[in-house]
Design a protein around this motif. Structure first.
Motif, PDB file in Angstrom:
ATOM      1  N   TRP A   7     -63.716   4.174  29.048  1.00 32.10           N
ATOM      2  CA  TRP A   7     -64.228   2.952  29.653  1.00 32.10           C
ATOM      3  C   TRP A   7     -64.307   3.243  31.141  1.00 32.10           C
ATOM      4  CZ3 TRP A   7     -64.531  -2.338  27.776  1.00 32.10           C
ATOM      5  CH2 TRP A   7     -64.355  -2.451  26.394  1.00 32.10           C
ATOM      6  N   ILE A  14     -69.187   2.404  28.652  1.00 30.38           N
ATOM      7  CA  ILE A  14     -68.297   3.161  27.781  1.00 30.38           C
ATOM      8  C   ILE A  14     -69.049   4.410  27.347  1.00 30.38           C
ATOM      9  CG2 ILE A  14     -66.990   3.104  25.619  1.00 30.38           C
ATOM     10  CD1 ILE A  14     -67.330  -0.124  26.085  1.00 30.38           C
ATOM     11  N   PRO A  51     -60.247  -2.529  26.086  1.00 31.99           N
ATOM     12  CA  PRO A  51     -59.630  -1.280  26.526  1.00 31.99           C
ATOM     13  C   PRO A  51     -58.121  -1.256  26.370  1.00 31.99           C
ATOM     14  CG  PRO A  51     -60.235  -2.579  28.418  1.00 31.99           C
ATOM     15  CD  PRO A  51     -60.772  -3.290  27.204  1.00 31.99           C
TER      16      PRO A  51
END
Length: 160
Positions: free
Chosen positions: A78, A142, A159
């Motif tokens: 991420w 991402i 996340p």
């Protein structure tokens, strides 16, 4: 998604005198950090800190990136601002620019009645970028294995 740990600016890089260096996350990962690396390998190389308890392990030199490990292997990253893809997409990039920079991007619709963001999946082989967006601008970037990016989107995982 069974993850052991899931650890705006505009679309242009900061100009001269701007604080913070622009870094690139690509479909291989980051410099010296590749998708498929194990937590142990990254820890041994000093690239991963496992003593942090917020969301799991963190990358030593990349505070703006959260790693996602499945069965101890790095499968997704991420990436927050100022991280960008090689094509210049970052948090705050207009959705129209994503379409122009990734012509084969596929639209993913968030389930109705949820507060989840829609997605754009730009795949290349077994890797992909997943851009979560609000209909106008990218809100999350991402990168990683395409199947894990799509699974993350489908299951609505964050996340942490």
């Amino acid at each position: 998604m069974t993850a052991a740990s899931i650890a705006g600016s505009g679309s242009q890089p900061p100009g001269p005198g701007a604080s913070g260096a622009v870094e690139v996350v690509n479909l291989e990962g980051l410099p010296e950090i590749e998708f498929g690396d194990t937590e142990g390998e990254l820890t041994q190389r000093g690239a991963l800190r496992t003593d942090v308890t917020l969301c799991g392990p963190t990358l030593t030199d990349h505070d703006e990136v959260s790693p996602v490990f499945v069965e101890e292997r790095l499968v997704l990253l991420w990436a927050g601002d100022p991280m960008r893809t090689p094509e210049g997409v970052t948090v705050g990039t207009p959705v129209a620019e994503v379409w122009s920079r990734y012509p084969s991007v596929r639209h993913l619709h968030a389930p109705r009645g949820t507060y989840r963001l829609d997605g754009l999946l730009a795949s290349q082989g077994d890797r992909a970028y997943l851009f979560l967006h609000d209909g106008e601008t990218v809100r999350k970037v991402i990168a990683g294995y395409a199947d894990w990016a799509e699974r993350l989107f489908d299951e609505g995982q964050g996340p942490c």
